[in-house]
Design an enzyme around this catalytic site. Structure first.
Site, short mmCIF file in Angstrom:
data_model
loop_
_atom_site.label_atom_id
_atom_site.label_comp_id
_atom_site.label_asym_id
_atom_site.label_seq_id
_atom_site.Cartn_x
_atom_site.Cartn_y
_atom_site.Cartn_z
N THR A 271 -3.91 -5.23 1.09
CA THR A 271 -3.25 -3.92 1.26
C THR A 271 -4.13 -3.01 2.12
O THR A 271 -3.62 -2.12 2.79
CB THR A 271 -2.95 -3.26 -0.10
OG1 THR A 271 -4.16 -2.95 -0.78
CG2 THR A 271 -2.08 -4.18 -0.96
N LYS B 159 0.85 -1.19 0.00
CA LYS B 159 0.00 0.00 0.00
C LYS B 159 0.88 1.24 0.00
O LYS B 159 1.82 1.35 0.80
CB LYS B 159 -0.89 0.02 1.25
CG LYS B 159 -2.11 0.89 1.13
CD LYS B 159 -3.16 0.26 0.22
CE LYS B 159 -4.58 0.69 0.48
NZ LYS B 159 -5.52 -0.19 -0.24
N HIS C 133 19.13 24.95 -14.22
CA HIS C 133 19.92 25.95 -14.94
C HIS C 133 19.31 27.35 -14.83
O HIS C 133 18.12 27.54 -15.03
CB HIS C 133 20.03 25.56 -16.41
CG HIS C 133 20.56 24.19 -16.62
ND1 HIS C 133 21.85 23.82 -16.25
CD2 HIS C 133 20.00 23.07 -17.14
CE1 HIS C 133 22.03 22.54 -16.56
NE2 HIS C 133 20.93 22.06 -17.09
#
Lengths: 282, 282, 282, 282
Positions: free
Chosen positions: C56, C11, C241
């Site tokens: 789960t 999970k 950048h």
């Protein structure tokens, strides 16, 4: 003296999926709903008095509870049903229901298996008041591109202008469109929406573009001409710039073949195209 | 007859960073800028005539070009400078400059090293017309929580209401706030913004909340009372629900200790708090 | 012959908030938890046999149920408690618990009001097996910048190289760092995490950078030198950048003052710095 | 003694669009590219010596420069071309090129107008070394749903288990899949990719699911059986839970018709399905 001015409250991001299994293929309605109320709510702000405050949790419950009976036709009809429900409370003067519909398409001939079509989201916003209602329909997230017949030239140049004129650029955008139906509306909102989307795509494919502005006009005009049930159509179009890469330092010619797609910054052009008489009447 | 209605165009997501290295620590201004123009642009739609269409690429260039000279005080001042620049063109009737400022804080005593403070974004929107201007300032992304002294009770119950009344819930929200300065504005926009943020946080921490609506009122009223230079303040507050987990099926008592934080759905409460005389005068 | 190879299940995105109100200020633990199991699960794939498949949903319940008793010290300790819980099932051979902790800081002196510190996320990953365990701690989302003392020069040039050498660029990055504790671990995981973060920031601020690679080395080496309880430290650093804008076409000098911050494309430098003897011993 | 361990560096999020206008309809290749190098780079970390550090900016230039000549067949072929280019430098021992391809489809019969198909992203990862290469292909972002014939029952129950067994749930997931081609690879990577996607969708639509694990097995096995050019296939499947809403408090029956779609938490099931002999040989 301090007071509460314009205000609204409600529930957003209500995720509701309804599956009808008695048709083949099954029908999926996959919605994200937002409900907002306006009305006599000053006491909830100024006195902390919740006596009129319909809980937003109840709004969520209502969306699920009404889906069985009322989510059987278009999302516009469901928006109306939700709007009328909350308008039954006297303190509520206006209900705005915004719905996004996420499309699913069957896998081949399967009756019960689908892929989500991530290419477009259908949208609707129904506003209900005691003295009337307004329905706006639309679409979002429709990314389109023209690989020729798109130009941008003749614009003014000053000392800060470095953009070159071009008669052949890529035009790419992510369409958000909204349109208002005339008061009596279309007989079939689902069909009307499909028709407007088709016209939008056809007009986008057919036309020569002098700018994003010109494209909005041409596409919007085509929609209003072919769909008399619409009073206006608005578009919000980010210009998803594709810049031709300068490969000349590497001794490579790049004749409009290799582009860099950029996300930031982006142009943003927004306009409403409407029937002139509609405006005169207002 | 079909025509162009309301429209605007411009450049969004211009990412500009300016570093002043002649102060200690260095000063970083990290901005995301959007510029939008409104005016006599119908020909660009209806005739594809770009003669008046200042390229959005030029708007981007302008932001960078003006930053050296004009981005020296507040973002509000920079917004004005950009607005006046474009208003010099006769076809432009209104310029709206929206700026987000992303804060950076020095690392310890370092003059030249910083961490980005992800806790809040400062915002400003300057709208410039030939006959005047409006400045709105604000903040976004400020996530706050009250762990006690937040209630929600006394709301109406119908057959679709399942939410329990509570005198002690968690209140969590992500604040988006906007305020309008009085015409002559504050002497120092940076100081004014810091002061409003401080008041907002103090009032949020101090008060007992009967609802999100009541919190908007109390916080907004405190801001207007302490800051006479403000005409109004608006807040958009998602209710980031924290639900007490029912652990009783596991034989565990959970006395407001363990919560599930949820993202969907969420309540959304939006209101403007204003001086009553401001409204009467408009 | 076809078979199941490496596999795991569990999970993710379990959002758990625990509030301790018997301390002043209140203590908030705001966690996002992922649990993954590995073991004898081939039958669940090949035969659709769920007899060993801990749901789960049960994993989610377990996280909430154990939080009261076991989420009292560090997230590392809570990860251990969750790991041992699931390892009690014979089919489970390995449990991996990943936890993100979102920091909150009190507003002024308030005992019960907080702002979320969006500047960094603390992370931990505890892997528990019958024959041992591993603890990795880390941080994510820490955006930092050096406004001077960052260079990039001396790199090879070929016909496709256009980047200019620079002795003074902006270095900005969003730090994701992971480190492994020596087997006996630190006495106090919370203090250890704070200390490593402090060292990372100090070393980042102090050093002269010849490249992102050199910065990783210098910062990583400082961390290992000052924190003997660490076996290694890894960093994943996007080079965010900032390009100096060329304003010379507009007659404006830009001596490293105005930059465009970019999001795409970005450099990405990843490396592990480790004790040589640790490697030799493995 | 402290040293540099595993490391890599490169350029990510290179956005490249190539348009071929000499076919009808035009052909769009819309790619997001990441390039990573591994090799003799310890000096760049430990000594700040950039003599061997090909600039990531040069990697970006190379992608655009090679696109004209080498981006004419599949993205896998382009990945190879990029990989071989950088492997020509002696300090480079391994080049990993990861490419995402965003599909576009013509609008009707238009030769030069397209909509982006947001339903799936094609992926490839080409790893080139002096002694060989590996090609993995895959897809991402493919959201699918089964509205019947999906069950989850027979799982173990303990005191923390509250999930009910079900023989008829909605199964929805967002498929990320990766597969490895046998060393000689397919004759036509584009056709192979289309075929694997078709098999994946057909198998997903056809089968009865006892669990996500069982679905991975059935779909993966079908792919390996029908496509002998594949050595293995891996899937990472989030279980996008759709919970039946309990409308009984409102006196409304909800027989698997109205669901709440949830985003958090979600199950996550990951497995590789492979040919057993491939494993034995390794």
């Amino acid at each position: 003296m301090i007071e509460v001015g314009p205000n609204s409250y409600g529930k957003s991001a209500i995720r509701l999926v309804k599956v009808d299994r008695d048709v083949t293929p099954h029908r999926i309605r996959d919605l994200t709903i937002a409900i907002a109320l306006r009305g006599d709510f000053a006491a909830s702000y100024e006195q902390g008095d919740n006596a009129g405050v319909i809980a937003t949790d109840t709004m969520k419950n209502t969306a699920y509870a009404l889906a069985g009976e009322h989510l059987t036709a278009s999302i516009e009809a469901f928006g109306f049903a939700l709007g009328r429900h909350f308008l039954a409370e006297p303190q509520v003067q206006e209900v705005e229901v915004s719905i996004e519909q996420h499309p699913w398409v069957p896998i081949g001939d399967a009756p019960d298996a689908f892929t989500r079509d991530g290419s477009v989201t259908r949208t609707a916003r129904v506003t209900v008041r005691r003295d009337g209602a307004e329905v706006r329909a639309g679409l979002a997230g429709l990314i389109v591109m023209k690989t020729t017949r798109s130009a941008f030239s003749g614009f003014p140049r000053d000392r800060l202008t470095t953009l070159k004129e071009t008669e052949d650029r890529i035009l790419a955008t992510k369409v958000t469109a909204w349109w208002t139906y005339a008061p009596d509306g279309p007989a079939d909102h689902d069909a009307a929406w499909e028709d407007v989307r088709s016209t939008l795509l056809e007009a986008f494919a057919d036309h020569d573009s002098a700018s994003v502005q010109a494209s909005i006009w041409i596409v919007g005009k085509a929609i209003l001409e072919r769909h008399p049930e619409l009073a206006d159509v608005s578009m919000s179009l980010p210009n998803l710039h594709h810049w031709t890469v300068d490969l000349s330092p590497f001794g490579i010619e790049n004749d409009r073949q290799v582009y860099v797609a950029t996300a930031e910054p982006y142009g943003l052009i927004e306009a409403t195209i409407r029937r002139a008489d509609v405006d005169a009447g207002s």
